[in-house]
Scaffold this active site. Structure first.
Site, PDB file in Angstrom:
ATOM      1  N   SER A  74       0.852  -1.209   0.000  1.00 44.93           N
ATOM      2  CA  SER A  74       0.000   0.000   0.000  1.00 44.93           C
ATOM      3  C   SER A  74       0.878   1.246   0.000  1.00 44.93           C
ATOM      4  O   SER A  74       1.945   1.278   0.652  1.00 44.93           O
ATOM      5  CB  SER A  74      -0.890   0.014   1.245  1.00 44.93           C
ATOM      6  OG  SER A  74      -1.478   1.294   1.391  1.00 44.93           O
ATOM      7  N   TYR A 105      -2.768  -2.054   9.879  1.00 49.85           N
ATOM      8  CA  TYR A 105      -2.830  -2.306   8.433  1.00 49.85           C
ATOM      9  C   TYR A 105      -1.562  -1.770   7.749  1.00 49.85           C
ATOM     10  O   TYR A 105      -0.930  -2.482   6.951  1.00 49.85           O
ATOM     11  CB  TYR A 105      -4.091  -1.642   7.863  1.00 49.85           C
ATOM     12  CG  TYR A 105      -4.152  -1.653   6.363  1.00 49.85           C
ATOM     13  CD1 TYR A 105      -4.447  -2.816   5.658  1.00 49.85           C
ATOM     14  CD2 TYR A 105      -3.891  -0.497   5.627  1.00 49.85           C
ATOM     15  CE1 TYR A 105      -4.488  -2.823   4.263  1.00 49.85           C
ATOM     16  CE2 TYR A 105      -3.936  -0.501   4.247  1.00 49.85           C
ATOM     17  CZ  TYR A 105      -4.233  -1.660   3.570  1.00 49.85           C
ATOM     18  OH  TYR A 105      -4.269  -1.666   2.205  1.00 49.85           O
TER      19      TYR A 105
END
Ligand code: NAD
Length: 259
Positions: A149, A162
């Site tokens: 990400s 995350y």
């Protein structure tokens, strides 16, 4: 005619989390490009619906209900690919816990939730790679694409667990690439910026989505990022055109973080 180095015809590619969101786009577009697709999603009905849709339109795709954090499930996923298509050429490690996680300050993150994020996003990736490795090694070639990400480059606030897991994906990618180079298996990652997947849109508040629109104006390409914007890089990393590229992370965010 397409240069054969970009040809994905008859390649068998597993897409984890391929039943919804960006994974659904990977599955559908890879199938349109001629690949056999195995959709491994914990949401079995959604995976099956995507497989049915692909099978009724372009070519054969199969789905298997898979919790990537389960060793048995990931072994069954690889067996399904082998028994249906006879080989495994690619693995897109796309499944993760993301859109279902509430955005909240780091000290409010529940420890059980922290553990589950690591279990799915990192251990799950490890188990999927383990499950396909033997087959790729025997074939003398394989392509693994891990989804990280863009949060890792920017340190975006909230969802600390995350972001930490997605930073782990990059280290995982680099070390695995070193260890399987002699087997001619390439391991790369992509790091998408905020992408307007159906799931991301459904779980983000109007206020948050408005703040993203302001952020779009600060990057080179001033528009929303869509799942389709990620597919080209994934297809390239699955193809022979990227045969000498491994251990890398391609950032895809329209020129925001200049990684
Ligand atoms: N959308 C974004 O803005 C964005 C940005 C950067 C990275 N990513 C990454 O891209 C990937 C796809 O994003 P998305 O927006 O489609 O996410 P998403 O949360 O909507 O989709 C995740 C998919 O994984 C599946 N899944 C969840 N847990 C699973 C498990 N234990 N086993 C198997 N499948 C499981 C879900 O059912 C779903 O189909 C994810 O890895 C995400 O972290 C997304």
């Amino acid at each position: 005619m397409t240069d054969e180095r970009f040809d994905l015809n008859n390649r068998t590619i597993i897409v984890t989390g391929g039943g919804s969101g960006i994974g659904k786009t990977y599955s559908t577009v890879l199938a349109s490009a001629g690949a056999n697709v195995v959709i491994a999603d914990i949401a079995g009905n959604e995976g099956q619906a995507v497989a049915d849709d692909i099978s009724s339109n372009v070519r054969r795709a199969v789905a298997i209900t898979t919790d990537i954090s389960s060793e048995d499930d990931t072994a069954a996923m690889a067996e399904m690919a082998m028994s249906t298509f006879g080989r495994i050429d690619g693995l897109i490690n796309n499944a993760s816990l993301m859109s279902t996680l509430e955005r909240k300050p780091w000290h409010e993150i529940d420890i059980t939730e922290w553990d589950r994020v690591m279990e799915v996003n990192l251990k799950g990736m490890f188990l999927c790679c383990r499950a396909v490795y033997r087959h790729m090694k025997e074939q003398g070639k394989g392509k693994i694409v891990n989804i990280s990400s863009g949060r890792v480059w920017k340190g975006t606030a909230e969802r600390l667990h995350y972001t930490a897991s997605k930073a782990g994906v990059i280290g995982f990618t680099r070390t695995l690439a070193r260890e399987v180079g002699d087997d001619n298996i390439c391991v790369n990652a992509i790091s998408p910026g905020f992408t307007e997947s159906e799931t991301q849109m459904a779980t983000s508040t109007p206020e948050y989505l408005e703040s993203r629109k302001v952020a779009y104006q600060k990057r080179s390409l001033k528009r929303a990022q869509l799942p389709d914007d990620l597919v080209g890089a994934v297809m390239f990393l699955c193809s022979d055109a990227s045969d000498f590229i491994t251990g890398q992370t391609i950032n895809i965010d329209g020129g925001d973080a200049m990684h």
